[in-house]
Design an enzyme around this catalytic site. Structure first.
Site, PDB file in Angstrom:
ATOM      1  N   HIS A  67      25.668 -10.297  33.155  1.00  0.00           N
ATOM      2  CA  HIS A  67      25.614 -11.202  34.303  1.00  0.00           C
ATOM      3  C   HIS A  67      24.337 -12.055  34.258  1.00  0.00           C
ATOM      4  CE1 HIS A  67      26.350 -12.134  38.686  1.00  0.00           C
ATOM      5  NE2 HIS A  67      25.054 -12.411  38.584  1.00  0.00           N
ATOM      6  N   GLU A  68      23.209 -11.396  34.037  1.00  0.00           N
ATOM      7  CA  GLU A  68      21.932 -12.128  34.026  1.00  0.00           C
ATOM      8  C   GLU A  68      21.840 -13.059  32.814  1.00  0.00           C
ATOM      9  OE1 GLU A  68      20.414 -12.005  36.750  1.00  0.00           O
ATOM     10  OE2 GLU A  68      21.456 -10.214  37.474  1.00  0.00           O
ATOM     11  N   HIS A  71      23.376 -16.395  33.607  1.00  0.00           N
ATOM     12  CA  HIS A  71      22.417 -17.276  34.295  1.00  0.00           C
ATOM     13  C   HIS A  71      21.463 -17.882  33.265  1.00  0.00           C
ATOM     14  CE1 HIS A  71      23.421 -16.324  38.436  1.00  0.00           C
ATOM     15  NE2 HIS A  71      23.166 -15.040  38.296  1.00  0.00           N
TER      16      HIS A  71
HETATM   17 ZN    ZN Z   1      23.654 -13.507  39.676  1.00  0.00          ZN
END
Ligand code: ZN
Ligand code: ZN
Length: 155
Positions: A67-68, A71
């Site tokens: 998830h990170e 980003h």
């Molecule tokens: Zn996030």
């Protein structure tokens, strides 16, 4: 797991899932409470919550890292890196990353308290929103005795 091992894991996953190098720092930040991790826009570093790993294990940690990293890579490439951005949602789907940064956060969102139990024999973990009488219940897998591991409260 040490910060160094975490750094290596993030670097490996970055290459494996995104075909790109992770060139910044990844480390555990003890100040993170209910969030599993966060990406820092200024430093490009990724911070992770050790509790997520201790509570929910490796799969949870890998999910948060994915998830990170979504980003991270989108931000670095100047694409839409926010949760609502199309680029972000597409990339999340492509690599199979979880939508929330954390199961702790997810549980907290729904319930005020989370109780964690573990089987004393096979170590299967059970997350419960209500307190459970461990004398009355047994492990669903091996019928072993359960013990309480921890309890988290929303402040
Ligand atoms: Zn996030
Ligand atoms: Zn068991």
């Amino acid at each position: 797991m040490t910060d160094q091992e975490l750094q290596l894991l993030v670097e490996q996953m970055s290459l494996e899932y995104f075909g790109r190098s992770f060139l910044h720092k990844a480390y555990f930040n003890p100040r993170l409470k209910t969030t599993g991790g966060r990406y820092l826009l200024k430093s490009h570093n990724i911070e992770l919550n050790r509790k997520s790993y201790e509570l929910f294990g490796m799969e949870e940690l890998r999910g948060i890292i994915l998830h990170e990293l979504c980003h991270y890579h989108l931000h670095i490439q100047g694409k839409g890196y926010k949760h609502r951005d199309k680029d972000f949602r597409n990339l999340m789907a492509k690599v199979g990353a979880p939508r929330y940064c954390s199961r702790i956060e997810e549980s907290y969102r729904k319930h005020k308290t989370v109780h964690l139990y573990e089987c004393a024999t096979c170590h299967q973990q059970y997350i419960r929103k209500r307190r459970m009488d461990v004398r009355k219940y047994r492990c669903g897998i091996c019928r072993g005795p359960l013990k309480k591991v921890s309890e988290f409260k929303k402040n």
